[in-house]
Design a protein around this motif. Structure first.
Motif, PDB file in Angstrom:
ATOM      1  N   VAL A  28       0.823  -1.206   0.000  1.00  0.00           N
ATOM      2  CA  VAL A  28       0.000   0.000   0.000  1.00  0.00           C
ATOM      3  C   VAL A  28       0.859   1.259   0.000  1.00  0.00           C
ATOM      4  N   ALA A  29       1.978   1.219   0.706  1.00  0.00           N
ATOM      5  CA  ALA A  29       2.861   2.383   0.801  1.00  0.00           C
ATOM      6  C   ALA A  29       4.268   1.901   1.118  1.00  0.00           C
ATOM      7  N   ALA A  30       5.253   2.718   0.763  1.00  0.00           N
ATOM      8  CA  ALA A  30       6.648   2.399   1.071  1.00  0.00           C
ATOM      9  C   ALA A  30       7.443   3.689   1.148  1.00  0.00           C
ATOM     10  N   ARG A  31       8.500   3.657   1.930  1.00  0.00           N
ATOM     11  CA  ARG A  31       9.416   4.799   2.010  1.00  0.00           C
ATOM     12  C   ARG A  31      10.739   4.365   2.592  1.00  0.00           C
ATOM     13  N   SER A  32      11.732   5.183   2.397  1.00  0.00           N
ATOM     14  CA  SER A  32      13.063   4.942   2.955  1.00  0.00           C
ATOM     15  C   SER A  32      13.128   5.501   4.370  1.00  0.00           C
ATOM     16  N   VAL A  33      13.991   4.894   5.181  1.00  0.00           N
ATOM     17  CA  VAL A  33      14.269   5.366   6.534  1.00  0.00           C
ATOM     18  C   VAL A  33      15.776   5.296   6.742  1.00  0.00           C
ATOM     19  N   PRO A  34      16.308   6.071   7.680  1.00  0.00           N
ATOM     20  CA  PRO A  34      17.736   5.963   7.970  1.00  0.00           C
ATOM     21  C   PRO A  34      18.075   4.573   8.502  1.00  0.00           C
ATOM     22  N   ALA A  35      19.308   4.152   8.294  1.00  0.00           N
ATOM     23  CA  ALA A  35      19.765   2.862   8.818  1.00  0.00           C
ATOM     24  C   ALA A  35      19.668   2.868  10.334  1.00  0.00           C
ATOM     25  N   GLY A  36      19.389   1.713  10.898  1.00  0.00           N
ATOM     26  CA  GLY A  36      19.297   1.579  12.346  1.00  0.00           C
ATOM     27  C   GLY A  36      17.885   1.291  12.795  1.00  0.00           C
ATOM     28  N   PRO A  37      17.714   1.136  14.104  1.00  0.00           N
ATOM     29  CA  PRO A  37      16.388   0.827  14.638  1.00  0.00           C
ATOM     30  C   PRO A  37      15.363   1.910  14.302  1.00  0.00           C
ATOM     31  N   VAL A  38      14.104   1.476  14.145  1.00  0.00           N
ATOM     32  CA  VAL A  38      13.007   2.382  13.822  1.00  0.00           C
ATOM     33  C   VAL A  38      11.793   2.001  14.659  1.00  0.00           C
ATOM     34  N   VAL A  39      11.007   3.006  15.042  1.00  0.00           N
ATOM     35  CA  VAL A  39       9.775   2.759  15.786  1.00  0.00           C
ATOM     36  C   VAL A  39       8.631   2.649  14.785  1.00  0.00           C
ATOM     37  N   LEU A  40       7.960   1.491  14.799  1.00  0.00           N
ATOM     38  CA  LEU A  40       6.785   1.257  13.972  1.00  0.00           C
ATOM     39  C   LEU A  40       5.551   1.381  14.858  1.00  0.00           C
ATOM     40  N   ALA A  41       4.445   1.874  14.283  1.00  0.00           N
ATOM     41  CA  ALA A  41       3.242   2.072  15.082  1.00  0.00           C
ATOM     42  C   ALA A  41       1.989   1.720  14.286  1.00  0.00           C
ATOM     43  N   VAL A  42       0.982   1.220  15.011  1.00  0.00           N
ATOM     44  CA  VAL A  42      -0.338   0.927  14.470  1.00  0.00           C
ATOM     45  C   VAL A  42      -1.353   1.558  15.414  1.00  0.00           C
ATOM     46  N   THR A  43      -2.319   2.277  14.855  1.00  0.00           N
ATOM     47  CA  THR A  43      -3.390   2.878  15.648  1.00  0.00           C
ATOM     48  C   THR A  43      -4.725   2.465  15.056  1.00  0.00           C
ATOM     49  N   THR A  44      -5.683   2.110  15.917  1.00  0.00           N
ATOM     50  CA  THR A  44      -7.043   1.826  15.465  1.00  0.00           C
ATOM     51  C   THR A  44      -7.974   2.828  16.134  1.00  0.00           C
ATOM     52  N   ARG A  45      -8.952   3.325  15.345  1.00  0.00           N
ATOM     53  CA  ARG A  45      -9.944   4.292  15.840  1.00  0.00           C
ATOM     54  C   ARG A  45     -11.239   4.099  15.081  1.00  0.00           C
ATOM     55  N   PRO A  46     -12.374   4.500  15.680  1.00  0.00           N
ATOM     56  CA  PRO A  46     -13.628   4.458  14.924  1.00  0.00           C
ATOM     57  C   PRO A  46     -13.534   5.358  13.694  1.00  0.00           C
ATOM     58  N   PRO A  47     -14.199   4.990  12.600  1.00  0.00           N
ATOM     59  CA  PRO A  47     -14.149   5.829  11.394  1.00  0.00           C
ATOM     60  C   PRO A  47     -14.934   7.122  11.592  1.00  0.00           C
ATOM     61  N   THR A  48     -14.526   8.149  10.867  1.00  0.00           N
ATOM     62  CA  THR A  48     -15.232   9.428  10.883  1.00  0.00           C
ATOM     63  C   THR A  48     -15.526   9.817   9.457  1.00  0.00           C
ATOM     64  N   PRO A  49     -16.753  10.000   9.046  1.00  0.00           N
ATOM     65  CA  PRO A  49     -17.952   9.717   9.835  1.00  0.00           C
ATOM     66  C   PRO A  49     -18.224   8.219   9.866  1.00  0.00           C
ATOM     67  N   HIS A  50     -18.983   7.800  10.879  1.00  0.00           N
ATOM     68  CA  HIS A  50     -19.349   6.388  11.026  1.00  0.00           C
ATOM     69  C   HIS A  50     -20.717   6.189  10.386  1.00  0.00           C
ATOM     70  N   GLY A  51     -20.845   5.160   9.566  1.00  0.00           N
ATOM     71  CA  GLY A  51     -22.109   4.907   8.892  1.00  0.00           C
ATOM     72  C   GLY A  51     -22.251   3.459   8.508  1.00  0.00           C
ATOM     73  N   PRO A  52     -23.315   3.124   7.777  1.00  0.00           N
ATOM     74  CA  PRO A  52     -23.567   1.727   7.424  1.00  0.00           C
ATOM     75  C   PRO A  52     -22.556   1.144   6.439  1.00  0.00           C
ATOM     76  N   CYS A  53     -21.799   1.975   5.771  1.00  0.00           N
ATOM     77  CA  CYS A  53     -20.824   1.485   4.786  1.00  0.00           C
ATOM     78  C   CYS A  53     -19.392   1.618   5.281  1.00  0.00           C
ATOM     79  N   THR A  54     -19.211   1.810   6.572  1.00  0.00           N
ATOM     80  CA  THR A  54     -17.863   1.903   7.121  1.00  0.00           C
ATOM     81  C   THR A  54     -17.593   0.694   8.004  1.00  0.00           C
TER      82      THR A  54
END
Length: 178
Positions: A91-117
């Protein structure tokens, strides 16, 4: 995932770090080296500091081998991969500097919330050296729900090794819906 042999999962190789040695080639494989925890909150954040200088791996939100989103680092390249049924795409890609990196995942309700979300949206990204979060992708969480994908165990968020050896200094999970 289904077992934890010492040759694939250890805290002794690099003291203070979890070291995973890959088997299988991706989260699509039933014998992938993955360790995680159940997602217990609709809104949450999971983060890890990963050193993938000797391989490739990262952080994933997983329902099963056919339904998962991951942010993976290998060397100086980070990418977001989505697997939904028989479809798998970067889906996406990018370069980062060499060495350890912090990866993160966040989940949240969709905005706006509806029958097709979906029940939530899943954002995957990295933390920059100054601590700011850079989102690389936001994906619909419905494809990782038991209502769409089946099953009964729910989602697990955790770390994995896809190739070579990957070291994880820490992993944290925090609810955001307090």
């Amino acid at each position: 995932m289904r077992d934890r042999p010492a040759e694939h999962c250890t805290t002794k190789e690099r003291p203070g770090w979890l070291t995973l040695h890959a088997r299988g080639g991706s989260l699509d494989e039933p014998d992938v080296v993955f360790t995680g925890r159940r997602q217990q909150h609709l809104s949450c954040r999971a983060r890890t500091l990963v050193d993938a200088a000797e391989g490739g791996g990262g952080l994933a939100v997983r329902l099963d081998e056919r339904h998962h989103y991951e942010i993976e680092v290998s060397g100086t390249r980070v990418r977001v991969v989505a697997r939904v049924g028989s479809l798998r795409t970067v889906v996406a890609a990018r370069s980062v500097p060499a060495g350890p990196v912090v990866l993160a995942v966040t989940t949240r309700p969709p905005t706006p919330h509806g029958p097709c979300t979906g029940p939530d949206v899943v954002s995957l990204g990295i933390e920059e050296p100054d601590g700011t979060f850079t989102e690389l992708a936001t994906l619909d969480g419905r494809y990782l729900s038991t209502e769409v994908a089946g099953g009964f165990t729910g989602r697990v968020i955790g770390v994995y090794a896809a190739t070579g050896t990957v070291h994880f200094d820490w992993f944290d999970y925090e609810p955001l819906d307090r």
